[in-house]
Design a protein around this motif. Structure first.
Motif, PDB file in Angstrom:
ATOM      1  N   LEU A  15       0.861  -1.173   0.000  1.00  0.00           N
ATOM      2  CA  LEU A  15       0.000   0.000   0.000  1.00  0.00           C
ATOM      3  C   LEU A  15       0.901   1.227   0.000  1.00  0.00           C
ATOM      4  O   LEU A  15       1.726   1.397   0.903  1.00  0.00           O
ATOM      5  CB  LEU A  15      -0.897   0.004   1.238  1.00  0.00           C
ATOM      6  CG  LEU A  15      -1.879   1.164   1.328  1.00  0.00           C
ATOM      7  CD1 LEU A  15      -3.040   0.945   0.370  1.00  0.00           C
ATOM      8  CD2 LEU A  15      -2.388   1.323   2.746  1.00  0.00           C
ATOM      9  N   MET A  16       0.769   2.071  -1.030  1.00  0.00           N
ATOM     10  CA  MET A  16       1.630   3.242  -1.189  1.00  0.00           C
ATOM     11  C   MET A  16       0.831   4.512  -0.926  1.00  0.00           C
ATOM     12  O   MET A  16      -0.123   4.816  -1.654  1.00  0.00           O
ATOM     13  CB  MET A  16       2.219   3.272  -2.595  1.00  0.00           C
ATOM     14  CG  MET A  16       3.124   2.105  -2.884  1.00  0.00           C
ATOM     15  SD  MET A  16       3.803   2.212  -4.553  1.00  0.00           S
ATOM     16  CE  MET A  16       5.191   1.100  -4.399  1.00  0.00           C
ATOM     17  N   LEU A  17       1.220   5.244   0.121  1.00  0.00           N
ATOM     18  CA  LEU A  17       0.556   6.492   0.477  1.00  0.00           C
ATOM     19  C   LEU A  17       1.368   7.664  -0.064  1.00  0.00           C
ATOM     20  O   LEU A  17       2.503   7.886   0.356  1.00  0.00           O
ATOM     21  CB  LEU A  17       0.398   6.594   1.996  1.00  0.00           C
ATOM     22  CG  LEU A  17      -0.418   5.484   2.653  1.00  0.00           C
ATOM     23  CD1 LEU A  17      -0.468   5.698   4.159  1.00  0.00           C
ATOM     24  CD2 LEU A  17      -1.814   5.414   2.065  1.00  0.00           C
ATOM     25  N   HIS A  18       0.777   8.404  -0.962  1.00  0.00           N
ATOM     26  CA  HIS A  18       1.465   9.488  -1.658  1.00  0.00           C
ATOM     27  C   HIS A  18       1.595  10.752  -0.809  1.00  0.00           C
ATOM     28  O   HIS A  18       0.950  10.902   0.221  1.00  0.00           O
ATOM     29  CB  HIS A  18       0.736   9.814  -2.969  1.00  0.00           C
ATOM     30  CG  HIS A  18      -0.672  10.306  -2.771  1.00  0.00           C
ATOM     31  ND1 HIS A  18      -0.969  11.593  -2.404  1.00  0.00           N
ATOM     32  CD2 HIS A  18      -1.863   9.668  -2.897  1.00  0.00           C
ATOM     33  CE1 HIS A  18      -2.270  11.744  -2.324  1.00  0.00           C
ATOM     34  NE2 HIS A  18      -2.846  10.582  -2.603  1.00  0.00           N
ATOM     35  N   GLY A  82       2.001  11.132   3.102  1.00  0.00           N
ATOM     36  CA  GLY A  82       1.729   9.696   3.237  1.00  0.00           C
ATOM     37  C   GLY A  82       2.538   9.056   4.347  1.00  0.00           C
ATOM     38  O   GLY A  82       2.077   8.139   5.023  1.00  0.00           O
ATOM     39  N   ALA A  83       3.764   9.540   4.559  1.00  0.00           N
ATOM     40  CA  ALA A  83       4.602   9.018   5.643  1.00  0.00           C
ATOM     41  C   ALA A  83       4.021   9.401   7.001  1.00  0.00           C
ATOM     42  O   ALA A  83       4.056   8.612   7.947  1.00  0.00           O
ATOM     43  CB  ALA A  83       6.027   9.534   5.507  1.00  0.00           C
ATOM     44  N   GLN A  84       3.477  10.612   7.095  1.00  0.00           N
ATOM     45  CA  GLN A  84       2.845  11.031   8.344  1.00  0.00           C
ATOM     46  C   GLN A  84       1.619  10.169   8.641  1.00  0.00           C
ATOM     47  O   GLN A  84       1.405   9.745   9.779  1.00  0.00           O
ATOM     48  CB  GLN A  84       2.445  12.503   8.255  1.00  0.00           C
ATOM     49  CG  GLN A  84       3.640  13.431   8.157  1.00  0.00           C
ATOM     50  CD  GLN A  84       3.221  14.867   7.928  1.00  0.00           C
ATOM     51  OE1 GLN A  84       2.184  15.302   8.409  1.00  0.00           O
ATOM     52  NE2 GLN A  84       4.019  15.609   7.184  1.00  0.00           N
ATOM     53  N   LEU A  85       0.842   9.899   7.601  1.00  0.00           N
ATOM     54  CA  LEU A  85      -0.319   9.022   7.779  1.00  0.00           C
ATOM     55  C   LEU A  85       0.116   7.608   8.135  1.00  0.00           C
ATOM     56  O   LEU A  85      -0.512   6.951   8.969  1.00  0.00           O
ATOM     57  CB  LEU A  85      -1.173   9.015   6.507  1.00  0.00           C
ATOM     58  CG  LEU A  85      -1.860  10.326   6.159  1.00  0.00           C
ATOM     59  CD1 LEU A  85      -2.469  10.256   4.764  1.00  0.00           C
ATOM     60  CD2 LEU A  85      -2.913  10.682   7.198  1.00  0.00           C
ATOM     61  N   ILE A  90       0.349   2.997  11.747  1.00  0.00           N
ATOM     62  CA  ILE A  90       1.134   1.984  12.453  1.00  0.00           C
ATOM     63  C   ILE A  90       0.915   2.082  13.961  1.00  0.00           C
ATOM     64  O   ILE A  90       0.784   1.075  14.650  1.00  0.00           O
ATOM     65  CB  ILE A  90       2.632   2.121  12.116  1.00  0.00           C
ATOM     66  CG1 ILE A  90       2.854   1.727  10.662  1.00  0.00           C
ATOM     67  CG2 ILE A  90       3.488   1.272  13.033  1.00  0.00           C
ATOM     68  CD1 ILE A  90       4.199   2.154  10.131  1.00  0.00           C
ATOM     69  N   SER A  91       0.863   3.315  14.463  1.00  0.00           N
ATOM     70  CA  SER A  91       0.706   3.475  15.911  1.00  0.00           C
ATOM     71  C   SER A  91      -0.675   3.035  16.392  1.00  0.00           C
ATOM     72  O   SER A  91      -0.827   2.605  17.532  1.00  0.00           O
ATOM     73  CB  SER A  91       0.979   4.918  16.328  1.00  0.00           C
ATOM     74  OG  SER A  91      -0.026   5.787  15.841  1.00  0.00           O
ATOM     75  N   GLU A  92      -1.680   3.117  15.524  1.00  0.00           N
ATOM     76  CA  GLU A  92      -3.038   2.772  15.942  1.00  0.00           C
ATOM     77  C   GLU A  92      -3.524   1.404  15.427  1.00  0.00           C
ATOM     78  O   GLU A  92      -4.457   0.839  15.993  1.00  0.00           O
ATOM     79  CB  GLU A  92      -4.009   3.862  15.481  1.00  0.00           C
ATOM     80  CG  GLU A  92      -3.736   5.198  16.155  1.00  0.00           C
ATOM     81  CD  GLU A  92      -4.671   6.310  15.685  1.00  0.00           C
ATOM     82  OE1 GLU A  92      -5.671   6.014  14.999  1.00  0.00           O
ATOM     83  OE2 GLU A  92      -4.385   7.466  16.000  1.00  0.00           O
ATOM     84  N   TYR A  93      -2.909   0.913  14.348  1.00  0.00           N
ATOM     85  CA  TYR A  93      -3.384  -0.328  13.715  1.00  0.00           C
ATOM     86  C   TYR A  93      -2.219  -1.238  13.342  1.00  0.00           C
ATOM     87  O   TYR A  93      -2.178  -1.789  12.246  1.00  0.00           O
ATOM     88  CB  TYR A  93      -4.199  -0.005  12.452  1.00  0.00           C
ATOM     89  CG  TYR A  93      -5.397   0.877  12.692  1.00  0.00           C
ATOM     90  CD1 TYR A  93      -6.619   0.338  13.074  1.00  0.00           C
ATOM     91  CD2 TYR A  93      -5.312   2.260  12.526  1.00  0.00           C
ATOM     92  CE1 TYR A  93      -7.726   1.146  13.287  1.00  0.00           C
ATOM     93  CE2 TYR A  93      -6.408   3.075  12.730  1.00  0.00           C
ATOM     94  CZ  TYR A  93      -7.607   2.523  13.112  1.00  0.00           C
ATOM     95  OH  TYR A  93      -8.699   3.328  13.317  1.00  0.00           O
ATOM     96  N   LEU A  94      -1.295  -1.408  14.223  1.00  0.00           N
ATOM     97  CA  LEU A  94      -0.090  -2.189  13.941  1.00  0.00           C
ATOM     98  C   LEU A  94      -0.409  -3.587  13.397  1.00  0.00           C
ATOM     99  O   LEU A  94       0.298  -4.105  12.538  1.00  0.00           O
ATOM    100  CB  LEU A  94       0.776  -2.292  15.198  1.00  0.00           C
ATOM    101  CG  LEU A  94       2.108  -3.009  15.052  1.00  0.00           C
ATOM    102  CD1 LEU A  94       3.000  -2.293  14.040  1.00  0.00           C
ATOM    103  CD2 LEU A  94       2.802  -3.113  16.402  1.00  0.00           C
ATOM    104  N   HIS A  95      -1.476  -4.177  13.854  1.00  0.00           N
ATOM    105  CA  HIS A  95      -1.839  -5.536  13.453  1.00  0.00           C
ATOM    106  C   HIS A  95      -2.152  -5.661  11.953  1.00  0.00           C
ATOM    107  O   HIS A  95      -2.222  -6.773  11.431  1.00  0.00           O
ATOM    108  CB  HIS A  95      -3.043  -6.024  14.263  1.00  0.00           C
ATOM    109  CG  HIS A  95      -4.299  -5.237  14.009  1.00  0.00           C
ATOM    110  ND1 HIS A  95      -4.521  -3.992  14.556  1.00  0.00           N
ATOM    111  CD2 HIS A  95      -5.381  -5.523  13.247  1.00  0.00           C
ATOM    112  CE1 HIS A  95      -5.692  -3.536  14.144  1.00  0.00           C
ATOM    113  NE2 HIS A  95      -6.241  -4.454  13.350  1.00  0.00           N
TER     114      HIS A  95
END
Length: 133
Positions: A15-18, A82-85, A90-95
Motif C-alpha cells: 500500500l503506497m501512500l502518496h 503519506g509518511a505522516q499518515l 502503524i501506531s493505531e493499527y499495527l496488526h
C-alpha cells in the motif's frame, strides 16, 4: 476513497501512500506490480479525492477500514504526507501491517532504488531474506 491497483493477481500487497499533491509520486515503482499487488489510494483532498477536505483522523480511519477489508497484512510505504499518515496508521493499527517504510525523497540513502529500500526495511525488521522480495 478512489483506489488505483496494479498487479492484482499477486498475493503480497504494498500500500503506497502518496505525498500532498503527488498522487503518482511512486510512478517509477509501479513496475513492482510484476511481483506485488500495488494499491495507491487517493488521499482525501488530493487527486480524484480533491473535492474532499483533508482530515487526518477521517483519512486514517478510512484507510484502516480499507486495509481491514483486504483480510491480510500489507507492506506500507509512505512519502511526505503519506509518511505522516503511515506513522499514525502503524501506531493505531499495527496488526494490519507486516512491515512499513518511509520513502525518502532521495533513495541514495539506501544506495539503490526503491526496491532496495524495501529490502533494507525488511532486513532491518529481522526477517530472513534470500535477496528477493
Amino acid at each position: 476513497m478512489k483506489i488505483e491497483e496494479y498487479g492484482k493477481e499477486h498475493d503480497k500487497t504494498i500500500l503506497m501512500l502518496h505525498g500532498a499533491n503527488f498522487v503518482h509520486c511512486f510512478g517509477r515503482q509501479y513496475v513492482l506490480s510484476n511481483r506485488f499487488h500495488i494499491i495507491v489510494p487517493h488521499i482525501m483532498g488530493f487527486g480524484d479525492e480533491s473535492d474532499r477536505t483533508f482530515d487526518t483522523e477521517t483519512c486514517v480511519s478510512e484507510l484502516a477500514d480499507f486495509i481491514q477489508g483486504l483480510d491480510k497484512k500489507v507492506f506500507l510505504v509512505g512519502f511526505s504526507l503519506g509518511a505522516q499518515l503511515a506513522c499514525k496508521l502503524i501506531s493505531e493499527y499495527l496488526h494490519l501491517f507486516y512491515s512499513a517504510i518511509r520513502a525518502p525523497r532521495k533513495t541514495s540513502v539506501f544506495r539503490g532504488n526503491f526496491e532496495n529500500a524495501m529490502f533494507f526495511a525488511l532486513q532491518f525488521q529481522g526477517k530472513k531474506l534470500d535477496g528477493n522480495l
